[in-house]
Design a protein around this motif. Structure first.
Motif, short mmCIF file in Angstrom:
data_model
loop_
_atom_site.label_atom_id
_atom_site.label_comp_id
_atom_site.label_asym_id
_atom_site.label_seq_id
_atom_site.Cartn_x
_atom_site.Cartn_y
_atom_site.Cartn_z
N ALA A 102 2.97 -11.05 5.59
CA ALA A 102 1.76 -11.26 5.22
C ALA A 102 1.46 -10.57 3.84
N MET A 103 0.24 -10.98 3.31
CA MET A 103 0.01 -10.45 2.41
C MET A 103 -1.42 -9.59 2.19
N TRP A 104 -1.06 -8.14 1.96
CA TRP A 104 -2.26 -7.08 2.06
C TRP A 104 -2.95 -7.21 0.49
N LEU A 105 -4.44 -7.17 0.55
CA LEU A 105 -4.89 -7.20 -0.60
C LEU A 105 -4.37 -5.70 -1.51
N ARG A 106 -4.41 -4.50 -0.66
CA ARG A 106 -3.93 -3.40 -1.41
C ARG A 106 -2.70 -3.46 -1.96
N ASP A 107 -1.81 -3.78 -1.07
CA ASP A 107 -0.18 -3.95 -1.50
C ASP A 107 -0.03 -4.73 -2.47
N SER A 108 -0.66 -6.11 -2.68
CA SER A 108 -0.32 -7.12 -3.43
C SER A 108 -0.73 -6.58 -4.91
N THR A 109 -1.97 -5.98 -4.99
CA THR A 109 -2.57 -5.26 -6.30
C THR A 109 -1.45 -4.48 -6.90
N ASN A 110 -0.94 -3.21 -6.05
CA ASN A 110 -0.04 -2.22 -6.53
C ASN A 110 1.22 -2.82 -6.76
N GLN A 111 1.60 -3.86 -6.05
CA GLN A 111 3.16 -4.43 -6.19
C GLN A 111 3.31 -4.96 -7.78
N VAL A 112 2.33 -5.84 -8.16
CA VAL A 112 2.36 -6.22 -9.43
C VAL A 112 1.86 -5.44 -10.63
N VAL A 113 1.30 -4.11 -10.26
CA VAL A 113 0.56 -3.38 -11.22
C VAL A 113 1.66 -3.13 -12.70
N PRO A 114 3.14 -2.77 -12.10
CA PRO A 114 4.05 -2.39 -13.23
C PRO A 114 4.39 -3.52 -14.22
N TYR A 115 3.78 -4.90 -13.78
CA TYR A 115 4.24 -5.97 -14.71
C TYR A 115 3.06 -6.29 -15.55
N LEU A 116 1.85 -5.54 -15.47
CA LEU A 116 0.79 -6.03 -16.38
C LEU A 116 0.93 -5.76 -17.81
#
Length: 529
Positions: A115-129
């Motif tokens: 499943a996709m968590w709003l919190r997790d999905s944001t933080n998972q991709v932050v290093p690629y910003l």
């Protein structure tokens, strides 16, 4: 049923195949550059053809970071970065392409939970910003995450986790939730930080790319819902006694998985803060107003206002966001700063508006320890430093020490289990190099040779850990390593500049001082460091 593949999805897959071909040509060279005496850990990465998403920019970042770390004698850190940094892309991108309307869409699972968590999905991709401005595939991927989060928020503003499809099986479909949840919902727990995470990714993406194309009418409607929901959840319990906006009940044996008072949660008194019945750990709160969650919401709203003002769009929303951000921030300092019997004025973890407060911290972010990380205040803030002191002591009932390490845990995994995420945050927020070095050593050991961060580990044995596939922790660790490498590169750059200046000066004046003058000791220390 297999999903229909659109033309745009085919185009994306075609590009991915070309990227993978290019990666196959450079991977042997990258591997050959490693010292043969290493690695100490298995790489842990799936074979190239099994990775969910590939990016040359990410592989180039891995190579750059490895070279810097190995040059500075941190081979073990380099090995861990190589597995942790791409883990979200390698393993959790369940879909990336176009939806039925032709919009970019990315579904990111949290790891071992589908499943996709709003919190997790944001933080998972932050290093690629940082790569998004120059790499179109990364930009499209993160844009797709934002679009998917919009769908989630519109489906159920009060929920924390979502399915990829309404037809997917869900573990918590028997929960009683008011308002009734959409079939897209995986779990209907209202967590304030989840909505803040949605705003955070939008503002960070804009700050990184200056691309405002994600600001669609649907996105604006989702933001309106978020602001409206936050205002509703500022109400005291007695204000909505007959018709509460949110209720949650779950049958089971774990008290922290449901809410007291017939699903209402603990009593609250209006004070400007926003209620959050559940914590960032998905556990029920003890008191209704979670201070770090409110702090994150305040920052997210302020950044939202600034973004909309800069983009000169939805200015009324910008004004509402700014006003609410200030109200929440003021309430944090008025009701969330409490006199502790040992440490003085500190931030409480939770309060209720009646004068009651809970002194503790939880490993999940946002936490009190993470207040500088979420940009609520600087790490030198006097109240924060006192708060930090009590968090990292036995005054915090969830701070654990043992032969395997020391750090913050929480009720979610139980007493004695330390979360690597808390140690990462400790390293990211400390002003002490020795403290950070100790944190890094503990983190390296905590992997138990797997090459990945875990959810938690037993204080006396790193081999007793929970969740071997927890992508957010890997992304957070990557953030720490990237910060360290940036500092190393800045230091190298400063040294090179100094050497160039020295080389351009006469032999009798290479120290930059007049003959006969003594060189300032602080300058000597800087160069030697």
């Amino acid at each position: 049923m297999r999903e229909r593949t659109s033309d745009s999805t085919v185009y994306t897959l075609y590009n991915m195949q070309h990227i993978k071909s290019a990666l196959q040509s450079i991977t042997p060279l990258a591997l050959a550059s490693k010292p043969q005496s290493q690695p100490n850990y298995p790489t842990g990465r799936p074979p190239l053809d099994k990775r969910k998403f590939t990016s040359l920019a990410v592989e180039n970042t891995i190579n750059r970071v490895r070279l810097v770390l190995e040059k500075n004698g941190h081979d073990n850190l380099a090995e861990l970065f190589e597995t942790c940094y791409p883990n979200t892309l390698d393993t959790t991108i369940q879909f990336h392409g176009r939806d039925e309307e032709g919009n970019l869409d990315t579904f990111v699972i949290t790891g071992d939970i589908p499943a996709m968590w709003l919190r997790d999905s944001t933080n998972q991709v932050v290093p690629y910003l940082p790569l998004a401005a120059s790499d179109s595939s990364i930009s499209a991927l993160i844009h797709g995450v934002i679009n998917r989060q919009v769908k989630c928020v519109l489906a159920s503003t009060y929920s924390n986790a979502f399915k990829r499809s309404k037809h997917q099986w869900g573990e918590w479909e028997k929960d009683f939730v008011k308002p009734a949840v959409d079939p897209l919902v995986w779990e209907g727990k209202f967590e304030l930080d989840s909505l803040a995470a949605f705003l955070k990714l939008s503002t960070l993406f804009y700050a990184s790319t200056s691309d405002a194309s994600f600001i669609t009418p649907e996105w604006a409607r989702a933001v309106e819902l978020v602001i409206g929901t936050l205002k509703i959840q500022q109400k005291g319990t007695m204000e909505e006694l007959d018709d509460p906006a949110y209720l949650f009940r779950r049958e089971g044996i774990e008290p922290i998985d449901t809410l007291m008072l017939d699903g209402r949660g603990p009593p609250a008194k209006r004070c400007g803060l926003v209620k959050s019945p559940f914590r960032p750990s998905d556990d029920a709160s003890t008191l209704p107003f979670i201070i770090p969650s409110n702090a994150m919401a305040s920052v997210a709203l302020k950044d939202l206002s600034q973004m909309l003002t800069t983009a000169d769009i939805h200015l009324e929303l910008a004004q509402q966001a700014q006003s609410l951000a200030v109200e929440i921030s003021d309430a944090i300092y008025r009701y969330g700063v409490i006199e502790h019997s040992v440490f003085g004025k500190v931030f409480a973890y939770e309060v209720d508006g009646f004068g009651n407060a809970l002194f503790m911290d939880d490993a999940n972010i946002p936490s009190l320890l993470s207040l500088p990380y979420i940009d609520f205040l600087p790490p030198s803030d006097p109240i924060y430093l006192k708060t930090r002191a009590y968090i990292l002591s036995d005054a915090n009932p969830y701070y654990f020490t043992g032969t395997a390490g020391a750090g913050v845990g929480g009720p979610h995994c139980g007493l004695g289990y330390i979360w690597p995420m808390s140690i990462i945050i400790q390293a990211l927020t400390t002003q002490s190099k020795s403290e950070r070095a100790q944190c890094i050593n503990t983190l390296i050991q905590s992997t138990a040779g797997t090459g990945f961060m875990h959810e938690s580990f037993w204080k006396d044995d790193v081999h007793k850990f929970t969740r071997g596939w927890f992508a957010w922790a890997n992304s957070l660790f990557a953030e720490l390593v990237l910060r360290i490498v940036t500092e190393m590169e800045d230091s190298d750059s400063a040294l090179i500049k100094r050497q160039q200046v020295d080389a351009s000066q006469p032999e009798d004046n290479k120290d930059g001082v007049e003959p006969g003058e003594e060189k300032p000791q602080e300058e000597i220390s800087k160069i030697q460091g």
